[in-house]
Design a protein around this motif. Structure first.
Motif, PDB file in Angstrom:
ATOM      1  N   TYR A  12       0.855  -1.182   0.000  1.00 54.36           N
ATOM      2  CA  TYR A  12       0.000   0.000   0.000  1.00 54.36           C
ATOM      3  C   TYR A  12       0.891   1.232   0.000  1.00 54.36           C
ATOM      4  CZ  TYR A  12      -3.738  -3.133   1.419  1.00 54.36           C
ATOM      5  OH  TYR A  12      -4.651  -4.144   1.461  1.00 54.36           O
ATOM      6  N   SER A  13       0.481   2.240  -0.742  1.00 56.03           N
ATOM      7  CA  SER A  13       1.217   3.504  -0.738  1.00 56.03           C
ATOM      8  C   SER A  13       0.906   4.241   0.560  1.00 56.03           C
ATOM      9  CB  SER A  13       0.796   4.365  -1.926  1.00 56.03           C
ATOM     10  OG  SER A  13      -0.518   4.865  -1.730  1.00 56.03           O
ATOM     11  N   ILE A  14       1.726   5.227   0.875  1.00 55.09           N
ATOM     12  CA  ILE A  14       1.492   6.002   2.099  1.00 55.09           C
ATOM     13  C   ILE A  14       0.164   6.757   2.013  1.00 55.09           C
ATOM     14  CG2 ILE A  14       2.787   8.050   1.382  1.00 55.09           C
ATOM     15  CD1 ILE A  14       3.787   8.148   4.377  1.00 55.09           C
ATOM     16  N   GLY A  15      -0.223   7.176   0.811  1.00 52.97           N
ATOM     17  CA  GLY A  15      -1.508   7.848   0.634  1.00 52.97           C
ATOM     18  C   GLY A  15      -2.679   6.928   0.938  1.00 52.97           C
ATOM     19  N   LYS A  41       8.819  -0.996   3.214  1.00 57.04           N
ATOM     20  CA  LYS A  41       9.840  -1.101   2.176  1.00 57.04           C
ATOM     21  C   LYS A  41       9.809   0.195   1.373  1.00 57.04           C
ATOM     22  CE  LYS A  41       9.209  -6.085   1.696  1.00 57.04           C
ATOM     23  NZ  LYS A  41      10.201  -6.411   2.657  1.00 57.04           N
ATOM     24  N   LYS A  42      10.886   0.449   0.647  1.00 58.49           N
ATOM     25  CA  LYS A  42      10.907   1.628  -0.224  1.00 58.49           C
ATOM     26  C   LYS A  42      11.307   1.180  -1.620  1.00 58.49           C
ATOM     27  CE  LYS A  42      11.688   4.977   3.383  1.00 58.49           C
ATOM     28  NZ  LYS A  42      12.528   6.016   3.946  1.00 58.49           N
ATOM     29  N   ASN A  43      10.622   1.757  -2.606  1.00 55.74           N
ATOM     30  CA  ASN A  43      10.965   1.414  -3.986  1.00 55.74           C
ATOM     31  C   ASN A  43      12.150   2.266  -4.440  1.00 55.74           C
ATOM     32  OD1 ASN A  43       9.916   3.944  -4.646  1.00 55.74           O
ATOM     33  ND2 ASN A  43       8.053   3.128  -5.585  1.00 55.74           N
ATOM     34  N   LYS A  44      12.530   2.140  -5.705  1.00 53.56           N
ATOM     35  CA  LYS A  44      13.698   2.859  -6.219  1.00 53.56           C
ATOM     36  C   LYS A  44      13.542   4.375  -6.115  1.00 53.56           C
ATOM     37  CE  LYS A  44      15.150  -0.780  -9.320  1.00 53.56           C
ATOM     38  NZ  LYS A  44      15.371  -1.205 -10.694  1.00 53.56           N
ATOM     39  N   LYS A  45      12.308   4.855  -6.186  1.00 53.80           N
ATOM     40  CA  LYS A  45      12.049   6.297  -6.065  1.00 53.80           C
ATOM     41  C   LYS A  45      12.050   6.754  -4.606  1.00 53.80           C
ATOM     42  CE  LYS A  45       9.101   6.982 -10.111  1.00 53.80           C
ATOM     43  NZ  LYS A  45       7.747   7.417 -10.503  1.00 53.80           N
ATOM     44  N   PHE A  50       3.861  -0.111   2.182  1.00 52.62           N
ATOM     45  CA  PHE A  50       3.437  -0.741   3.427  1.00 52.62           C
ATOM     46  C   PHE A  50       2.799  -2.093   3.146  1.00 52.62           C
ATOM     47  CE2 PHE A  50       3.700   3.732   4.332  1.00 52.62           C
ATOM     48  CZ  PHE A  50       4.180   3.792   5.618  1.00 52.62           C
ATOM     49  N   THR A  51       3.168  -3.083   3.934  1.00 52.92           N
ATOM     50  CA  THR A  51       2.621  -4.434   3.814  1.00 52.92           C
ATOM     51  C   THR A  51       1.390  -4.572   4.722  1.00 52.92           C
ATOM     52  OG1 THR A  51       3.953  -5.270   5.641  1.00 52.92           O
ATOM     53  CG2 THR A  51       4.940  -5.370   3.425  1.00 52.92           C
TER      54      THR A  51
END
Length: 116
Positions: A12-15, A41-45, A50-51
């Motif tokens: 899930y995104s932070i939004g 986790k964080k993607n390349k950007k 969020f899991t």
């Protein structure tokens, strides 16, 4: 918290997380810094991912801080003391809220009657 999250979804995104908990994204980032059980986790950007496990941990933090009025220090101590019991209590409170909402809807239906 709205029970609008899908256990089958991996990230899930932070939004999305902020919307589920009806808080600002800045609060989610703040809690991430304050509570070591939150490790998105964080993607390349650099976007946080969020899991479902992170959401469960956020649900407990939200319950302690927003619903029970714990300070951050108190919430951290409670989580360290007995996270499993705290998580079960938060889950039970969430289920009771859902039951209360359902009962309220039934009561409104009964008050208005079938003809309206």
């Amino acid at each position: 918290m709205d029970e609008g999250f899908d256990e089958e979804k991996r990230y899930y995104s932070i939004g999305e997380v902020a919307a589920l908990f009806e808080v600002n994204t800045s609060l989610i980032r703040f809690w991430e810094k304050e509570f070591d059980i939150l490790k998105p986790k964080k993607n390349k950007k650099g976007n946080r991912l969020f899991t479902p496990r992170d959401l469960q941990n956020l649900k407990v933090i939200h319950h302690l801080v927003k619903e029970r009025g714990f300070t951050l220090k108190g919430a951290k101590a409670k989580l360290k003391e007995n996270r499993e019991d705290t998580a079960r209590i938060a889950e039970a409170v969430e289920k009771l809220k859902m039951i209360k909402q359902a009962l309220g809807e039934i009561r409104r239906d009964l008050d208005t009657g079938p003809d309206e």
